[in-house]
Design a protein around this motif. Sequence first.
Motif, PDB file in Angstrom:
ATOM      1  N   TRP A  64      39.343  40.534  47.324  1.00 40.02           N
ATOM      2  CA  TRP A  64      39.739  39.764  46.943  1.00 40.02           C
ATOM      3  C   TRP A  64      41.042  40.000  45.240  1.00 40.02           C
ATOM      4  CZ3 TRP A  64      34.704  38.888  48.072  1.00 40.02           C
ATOM      5  CH2 TRP A  64      34.607  38.350  48.143  1.00 40.02           C
ATOM      6  N   SER A  65      41.447  39.253  44.928  1.00 38.56           N
ATOM      7  CA  SER A  65      42.464  39.501  44.095  1.00 38.56           C
ATOM      8  C   SER A  65      42.517  38.798  43.413  1.00 38.56           C
ATOM      9  CB  SER A  65      43.921  39.500  44.613  1.00 38.56           C
ATOM     10  OG  SER A  65      44.564  39.766  42.940  1.00 38.56           O
ATOM     11  N   LEU A  66      41.809  38.803  41.920  1.00 38.58           N
ATOM     12  CA  LEU A  66      41.385  38.008  40.907  1.00 38.58           C
ATOM     13  C   LEU A  66      41.755  37.627  39.762  1.00 38.58           C
ATOM     14  CD1 LEU A  66      37.308  37.955  41.026  1.00 38.58           C
ATOM     15  CD2 LEU A  66      38.478  36.775  42.691  1.00 38.58           C
ATOM     16  N   SER A  67      41.788  36.148  39.558  1.00 36.30           N
ATOM     17  CA  SER A  67      42.828  35.990  38.271  1.00 36.30           C
ATOM     18  C   SER A  67      42.006  35.144  37.748  1.00 36.30           C
ATOM     19  CB  SER A  67      44.780  35.645  38.849  1.00 36.30           C
ATOM     20  OG  SER A  67      44.649  34.576  37.716  1.00 36.30           O
ATOM     21  N   ASN A  68      41.652  34.922  36.493  1.00 35.44           N
ATOM     22  CA  ASN A  68      41.216  35.244  35.092  1.00 35.44           C
ATOM     23  C   ASN A  68      39.755  34.132  35.999  1.00 35.44           C
ATOM     24  OD1 ASN A  68      42.869  34.245  33.470  1.00 35.44           O
ATOM     25  ND2 ASN A  68      44.472  33.197  34.192  1.00 35.44           N
ATOM     26  N   TYR A  69      38.495  34.629  36.192  1.00 30.91           N
ATOM     27  CA  TYR A  69      38.168  35.207  37.040  1.00 30.91           C
ATOM     28  C   TYR A  69      36.811  35.096  35.992  1.00 30.91           C
ATOM     29  CZ  TYR A  69      37.385  32.624  41.360  1.00 30.91           C
ATOM     30  OH  TYR A  69      36.600  31.858  42.617  1.00 30.91           O
ATOM     31  N   GLY A  70      36.879  35.996  34.914  1.00 31.81           N
ATOM     32  CA  GLY A  70      35.983  36.298  34.215  1.00 31.81           C
ATOM     33  C   GLY A  70      35.425  37.246  34.177  1.00 31.81           C
ATOM     34  N   ALA A 108      41.256  32.801  43.154  1.00 28.67           N
ATOM     35  CA  ALA A 108      40.768  33.899  43.718  1.00 28.67           C
ATOM     36  C   ALA A 108      42.110  34.180  44.932  1.00 28.67           C
ATOM     37  CB  ALA A 108      39.356  33.730  44.670  1.00 28.67           C
ATOM     38  N   THR A 109      42.317  35.184  45.164  1.00 26.60           N
ATOM     39  CA  THR A 109      43.353  35.854  46.772  1.00 26.60           C
ATOM     40  C   THR A 109      42.738  36.698  47.561  1.00 26.60           C
ATOM     41  OG1 THR A 109      45.530  35.329  44.975  1.00 26.60           O
ATOM     42  CG2 THR A 109      45.638  36.446  47.044  1.00 26.60           C
ATOM     43  N   SER A 110      42.723  35.850  49.113  1.00 27.34           N
ATOM     44  CA  SER A 110      41.803  36.424  49.928  1.00 27.34           C
ATOM     45  C   SER A 110      43.162  37.605  49.921  1.00 27.34           C
ATOM     46  CB  SER A 110      41.726  35.538  51.024  1.00 27.34           C
ATOM     47  OG  SER A 110      41.546  34.613  50.670  1.00 27.34           O
ATOM     48  N   GLY A 111      41.741  38.520  50.936  1.00 29.87           N
ATOM     49  CA  GLY A 111      42.214  39.969  51.500  1.00 29.87           C
ATOM     50  C   GLY A 111      42.749  39.449  51.827  1.00 29.87           C
ATOM     51  N   THR A 112      43.860  41.206  52.565  1.00 30.70           N
ATOM     52  CA  THR A 112      44.512  41.400  54.041  1.00 30.70           C
ATOM     53  C   THR A 112      43.317  40.774  55.240  1.00 30.70           C
ATOM     54  OG1 THR A 112      45.734  42.611  52.619  1.00 30.70           O
ATOM     55  CG2 THR A 112      45.762  42.764  55.194  1.00 30.70           C
ATOM     56  N   GLY A 162      32.984  36.420  53.486  1.00 31.24           N
ATOM     57  CA  GLY A 162      32.107  36.236  52.207  1.00 31.24           C
ATOM     58  C   GLY A 162      32.851  35.258  51.187  1.00 31.24           C
ATOM     59  N   ALA A 163      32.010  35.841  49.643  1.00 31.06           N
ATOM     60  CA  ALA A 163      32.513  34.486  48.941  1.00 31.06           C
ATOM     61  C   ALA A 163      32.099  35.226  47.820  1.00 31.06           C
ATOM     62  CB  ALA A 163      30.787  33.726  48.706  1.00 31.06           C
ATOM     63  N   ILE A 164      32.858  34.675  46.595  1.00 30.40           N
ATOM     64  CA  ILE A 164      32.318  35.997  45.296  1.00 30.40           C
ATOM     65  C   ILE A 164      32.503  34.677  44.198  1.00 30.40           C
ATOM     66  CG2 ILE A 164      35.291  35.302  44.719  1.00 30.40           C
ATOM     67  CD1 ILE A 164      33.677  38.895  44.092  1.00 30.40           C
ATOM     68  N   GLY A 165      31.909  34.990  42.923  1.00 28.70           N
ATOM     69  CA  GLY A 165      31.587  34.044  41.772  1.00 28.70           C
ATOM     70  C   GLY A 165      31.824  34.333  40.679  1.00 28.70           C
ATOM     71  N   GLY A 166      31.780  33.995  39.409  1.00 27.29           N
ATOM     72  CA  GLY A 166      31.748  34.452  38.454  1.00 27.29           C
ATOM     73  C   GLY A 166      32.261  33.595  36.899  1.00 27.29           C
ATOM     74  N   SER A 178      29.413  43.363  39.130  1.00 24.86           N
ATOM     75  CA  SER A 178      30.301  43.624  38.265  1.00 24.86           C
ATOM     76  C   SER A 178      30.196  42.683  37.038  1.00 24.86           C
ATOM     77  CB  SER A 178      31.517  44.144  38.622  1.00 24.86           C
ATOM     78  OG  SER A 178      32.290  44.399  37.520  1.00 24.86           O
ATOM     79  N   ASP A 179      30.444  44.077  35.852  1.00 29.47           N
ATOM     80  CA  ASP A 179      30.401  43.022  34.286  1.00 29.47           C
ATOM     81  C   ASP A 179      31.311  44.066  33.660  1.00 29.47           C
ATOM     82  OD1 ASP A 179      29.001  40.915  32.302  1.00 29.47           O
ATOM     83  OD2 ASP A 179      28.204  43.195  31.595  1.00 29.47           O
ATOM     84  N   ALA A 180      32.467  43.825  34.571  1.00 30.86           N
ATOM     85  CA  ALA A 180      33.722  45.569  33.796  1.00 30.86           C
ATOM     86  C   ALA A 180      34.080  44.363  34.390  1.00 30.86           C
ATOM     87  CB  ALA A 180      33.363  46.017  34.521  1.00 30.86           C
ATOM     88  N   THR A 181      34.797  42.254  34.021  1.00 27.09           N
ATOM     89  CA  THR A 181      36.023  42.701  34.539  1.00 27.09           C
ATOM     90  C   THR A 181      36.767  42.637  35.510  1.00 27.09           C
ATOM     91  OG1 THR A 181      36.185  41.882  31.821  1.00 27.09           O
ATOM     92  CG2 THR A 181      38.499  40.924  33.153  1.00 27.09           C
ATOM     93  N   PRO A 182      36.579  42.744  37.279  1.00 27.44           N
ATOM     94  CA  PRO A 182      36.884  43.344  38.044  1.00 27.44           C
ATOM     95  C   PRO A 182      37.932  42.181  38.281  1.00 27.44           C
ATOM     96  CG  PRO A 182      35.008  41.763  38.568  1.00 27.44           C
ATOM     97  CD  PRO A 182      34.826  41.847  37.629  1.00 27.44           C
ATOM     98  N   THR A 183      39.098  42.777  39.030  1.00 30.73           N
ATOM     99  CA  THR A 183      40.323  42.308  39.491  1.00 30.73           C
ATOM    100  C   THR A 183      40.296  42.161  40.889  1.00 30.73           C
ATOM    101  OG1 THR A 183      41.612  43.629  38.287  1.00 30.73           O
ATOM    102  CG2 THR A 183      41.754  41.984  37.032  1.00 30.73           C
ATOM    103  N   SER A 184      39.582  43.338  41.388  1.00 30.96           N
ATOM    104  CA  SER A 184      39.688  43.298  43.090  1.00 30.96           C
ATOM    105  C   SER A 184      38.971  44.029  43.010  1.00 30.96           C
ATOM    106  CB  SER A 184      41.361  44.667  43.250  1.00 30.96           C
ATOM    107  OG  SER A 184      42.203  44.451  42.343  1.00 30.96           O
ATOM    108  N   PRO A 185      37.732  43.333  43.561  1.00 28.70           N
ATOM    109  CA  PRO A 185      36.391  43.204  43.716  1.00 28.70           C
ATOM    110  C   PRO A 185      36.767  43.423  45.569  1.00 28.70           C
ATOM    111  CG  PRO A 185      37.077  40.951  42.992  1.00 28.70           C
ATOM    112  CD  PRO A 185      37.903  41.347  42.606  1.00 28.70           C
ATOM    113  N   GLU A 186      35.836  44.650  46.122  1.00 31.19           N
ATOM    114  CA  GLU A 186      35.489  44.649  47.507  1.00 31.19           C
ATOM    115  C   GLU A 186      34.473  44.778  47.781  1.00 31.19           C
ATOM    116  OE1 GLU A 186      37.540  48.972  48.376  1.00 31.19           O
ATOM    117  OE2 GLU A 186      39.340  47.383  47.757  1.00 31.19           O
TER     118      GLU A 186
END
Length: 218
Positions: free
Chosen positions: A200-206, A163-167, A150-154, A127-135
């Motif tokens: 995840w819930s992302l904060s300031n990931y870009g 990054a806060t892990s999902g339920t 799962g891995a997330i990066g950016g 995604s290039d839309a500053t996602p804060t809750s990617p799935e």
Amino acid sequence: MAISNPTLLDTQTLQTADQLNSASISPSANALLVIVHTVLASSGSGWTDAVSDSFGANLGDWTSIGVEIDGAATVHMWLHYAQCGATPGSGTVSVDPSGGTRQIMFVLELTGHNTTSPVTQYKTYSSDATPTSPEITLDSSPASGSLVLGAIGGGVGTTSSGATSGTGFTELADTRVATVGVTSCAVQYDNGRADTTCDWSLSNYGQTITGIALEIAA
């Protein structure tokens, strides 16, 4: 035999596109060795990631999954995995991207999996839309007893990225590199709960984010 929770063996970061080497690691007997590698740059696409190791015949061939997005920034992510033998000993692993500047590498292992066909399915995300809750939603429900990794990066993020892990998921690693042009990466897992969606819930990931989720069979 149940799949073990993943264990983080090493974390490495680098602020150039040079080869990135792990410290000496000693995987468990018959473990699945996994590398998560995230690279950020200002632009570019079609990069490759050469993975190598010093284990010789004690480690099988590497299989690679990759995803990239060339947006406000360029972010590439690869997940490499290989099957260890009964006596893997000690050695190192290396990744060498064909481009980029900021790099993060996690090396992890797990045991108790299907050693013949460890990965049942996988899905990538960008995604290039500053996602804060990617799935990342797998195509089919994981089998009972399997593990979802799962891995997330950016980037470009900030030094306070998190990054806060999902339920249902447990965080294994979350780190960042640089003070300007910050790149972030996190890894999480769900062991035995058959979660179809990795989130995840992302904060300031870009603005520019990539991710990979996969099911590892018991």
